[in-house]
Design an enzyme around this catalytic site. Structure first.
Site, PDB file in Angstrom:
ATOM      1  CG  HIS A 121      -0.438   0.031   2.513  1.00 43.36           C
ATOM      2  ND1 HIS A 121      -0.133  -1.101   3.236  1.00 43.36           N
ATOM      3  CD2 HIS A 121      -0.129   1.078   3.331  1.00 43.36           C
ATOM      4  CE1 HIS A 121       0.332  -0.759   4.425  1.00 43.36           C
ATOM      5  NE2 HIS A 121       0.354   0.573   4.506  1.00 43.36           N
ATOM      6  CB  CYS A 129     -31.529  -3.873  -6.101  1.00 42.74           C
ATOM      7  SG  CYS A 129     -31.915  -2.105  -6.019  1.00 42.74           S
TER       8      CYS A 129
END
Length: 219
Positions: A86, A195
């Protein structure tokens, strides 16, 4: 153009990752994808060409937490002097783009949680470099009071004062985008969601996201 780290989180809009990568590269950017585990449910890493960031001697189409801890499953342990993914990504990237940014990761960014590689990049980010966020979530999730509060915290982190804590997130985004030199939030759009609901929350068009990246990369 810029070295772009594309963070992908667990929204259905992650389906568009290959399209977004293609568009960014067509604009001249060097792109590396970094995905959360949830994001990988929505697209195949094999559909993304090798990234621009070399890690452990190779190019990865999509980096994940597995590359943050190389060899962990085989019992390997960190050795002093080993590179930290990172941090290396933060050093490499000239611009951080998170698209889609799901509600779960938005909450993590706002509260400082860093339990995966992407959120660790965010926590370690150099705020002299630009960030573009493209939220995507269900309409009721977008309209939840926490969305505005979390976006406000991100605006404060970018150096913007006097932001409202509650209310409609869209005016807040307008103020952030108008006042910050380094942070842009590309608003979600109104459409039929995956959805089945109809309302605001769908990730912005790829063209709008790329244009925002181009604008900040050229500033």
């Amino acid at each position: 153009m810029a070295r772009v780290l594309l963070g992908v989180t667990g929204s259905v809009a992650a389906l568009r990752t290959p399209e977004l990568v293609q568009a960014l590269r067509a604009a001249g950017h060097a792109v590396q994808v970094l995905a959360t585990e949830a994001a990988l449910y929505f697209f195949d890493p094999a559909s993304v060409p090798p990234g621009a960031f070399p890690w452990m001697g190779q190019s990865w189409p999509v980096l994940t937490d597995e590359q943050e801890w190389p060899g962990r499953q085989q019992g390997r342990r960190y050795q002093r002097g080993d590179p930290v993914l990172h941090i290396e990504l933060r050093r490499w990237a000239e611009l951080l783009l998170i698209a889609p940014l799901d509600a779960h990761t938005l909450a993590k960014l706002a509260t400082g949680l860093c339990d995966n590689c992407l959120t660790c990049v965010w926590r370690a980010w150099d705020w002299t470099r630009p960030v573009v966020l493209a939220p995507a979530m269900n309409t009721l999730m977008w309209e939840h009071p926490f969305t505005c509060r979390h976006l406000r915290v991100l605006g404060l982190a970018a150096g913007i004062a006097d932001l409202p804590e509650d209310g409609d997130p869209l005016p807040l985004l307008e103020r952030i985008n108008a006042c910050s030199r380094v942070l842009r939030v590309v608003p979600p759009q109104v459409k039929a969601l995956a959805c089945g609901d109809i309302g605001i929350g769908a990730m912005a068009d790829v063209a709008a996201i790329c244009q925002t990246v181009n604008d900040l990369a050229g500033s």
